[in-house]
Design an enzyme around this catalytic site. Structure first.
Site, PDB file in Angstrom:
ATOM      1  N   THR A  47      70.347  57.720 -25.867  1.00 26.54           N
ATOM      2  CA  THR A  47      70.729  57.307 -27.224  1.00 26.54           C
ATOM      3  C   THR A  47      70.799  55.793 -27.342  1.00 26.54           C
ATOM      4  O   THR A  47      70.391  55.208 -28.355  1.00 26.54           O
ATOM      5  CB  THR A  47      72.086  57.922 -27.608  1.00 26.54           C
ATOM      6  OG1 THR A  47      71.985  59.350 -27.553  1.00 26.54           O
ATOM      7  CG2 THR A  47      72.505  57.508 -29.014  1.00 26.54           C
ATOM      8  N   CYS A  48      71.276  55.146 -26.304  1.00 28.13           N
ATOM      9  CA  CYS A  48      71.397  53.688 -26.312  1.00 28.13           C
ATOM     10  C   CYS A  48      70.029  53.027 -26.439  1.00 28.13           C
ATOM     11  O   CYS A  48      69.870  52.012 -27.135  1.00 28.13           O
ATOM     12  CB  CYS A  48      72.086  53.211 -25.038  1.00 28.13           C
ATOM     13  SG  CYS A  48      73.678  54.011 -24.719  1.00 28.13           S
ATOM     14  N   SER A  49      69.025  53.605 -25.778  1.00 27.00           N
ATOM     15  CA  SER A  49      67.691  53.010 -25.752  1.00 27.00           C
ATOM     16  C   SER A  49      66.830  53.418 -26.937  1.00 27.00           C
ATOM     17  O   SER A  49      65.995  52.640 -27.393  1.00 27.00           O
ATOM     18  CB  SER A  49      66.969  53.402 -24.457  1.00 27.00           C
ATOM     19  OG  SER A  49      67.631  52.881 -23.331  1.00 27.00           O
TER      20      SER A  49
END
Length: 252
Positions: A57-59
């Site tokens: 999700t962060c990327s």
């Protein structure tokens, strides 16, 4: 459920100063120190904190959207955008380079001191991560937290309120967000060169998908229904080739 004692709520931290921490970072192959004052003193800063660099999700969403909206944040009074994570500086630097996130300042809270001071340090031992940051975002003015968006304390890795659009809507609900623009091209194509020049003249950021590198002619036809390049898309809508793009921009 995340392994932690208590995650502080936004009401716990709003109106308080951020933790005073020295971050060890690697810049130009040398060690240097960055302090909380360096990041926040006399500035309006948006911070988003996440569980880990290179994680899905962060990327895929969290970092890219903040990077995409950086110029809009700047136009609405934000001096810088900081991504904080309990990772070391080598990982954070490699992730920023991989993501081409030139508009974001990545800060390694390797020892978790800042995150603990924010009340956001949680245990991710079930994933083999050790202690990491809970996902949140905040608006900081001259070192004081003026607004926080903390993800709900539910199992997994919720991503509902700490996104870039929510923060920008809080800062200015009328802010005009840039279109998401993609351009399908191929090397040596003069019409592709013209299309890119048209976008650049208008100051419109775009992502280029190059045939032979990122895609094939089959992909162009499958995506656009056409066999030629360039093909330009705005927010999922097919505009067409360079001539159609010129007409579209003239009428915008």
């Amino acid at each position: 459920m995340s392994q932690h004692t208590v995650i502080k709520t936004s009401d716990d931290m709003q109106g308080k100063r951020v933790p005073n921490v020295i971050f060890r970072v690697r810049e130009n192959d040398e060690w240097t120190n960055i302090s909380s004052d360096d990041l926040f003193k006399g500035k309006t800063v948006v911070v988003f904190s996440l569980p880990g660099a290179f994680t899905p999700t962060c990327s895929s969403t969290h970092l890219p959207r903040y990077n995409e909206l950086a110029n809009t944040f700047t136009a609405n009074g934000v001096d810088s955008i900081v991504c904080m994570s309990v990772n070391d500086t080598f990982v954070m630097n490699a992730w920023k380079q991989d993501q081409e996130a030139d508009n974001i300042t990545v800060i390694p809270d390797g020892n978790g001191e800042f995150t603990a001071g924010m009340g956001m340090l949680v245990g991710k031992e079930d994933l083999g991560f050790g202690k990491r940051s809970w996902r949140y975002s905040m608006l900081v003015k001259d070192g004081v937290v003026t607004k926080m968006f903390v993800e709900p304390d539910v199992p997994g890795d919720p991503f509902e309120v700490s996104d870039a659009d929510t923060m920008l809507d809080f800062i200015n609900p009328q802010a005009r967000k840039p279109s998401s623009v993609a351009l399908l091209s191929k090397p040596g194509c003069p019409y592709c060169v013209r299309a890119k020049a048209l976008l650049q003249d208008k100051g419109i950021a775009y992502e280029e998908i190059v045939l032979g590198k990122d895609a094939t002619s089959v992909s162009v036809k499958a995506i656009s229904g056409r066999a030629t390049v360039p093909q330009v898309f705005f927010d999922g809508k097919l505009i067409g080739g360079s001539e159609e793009l010129a007409e579209f921009l003239a009428n915008d």
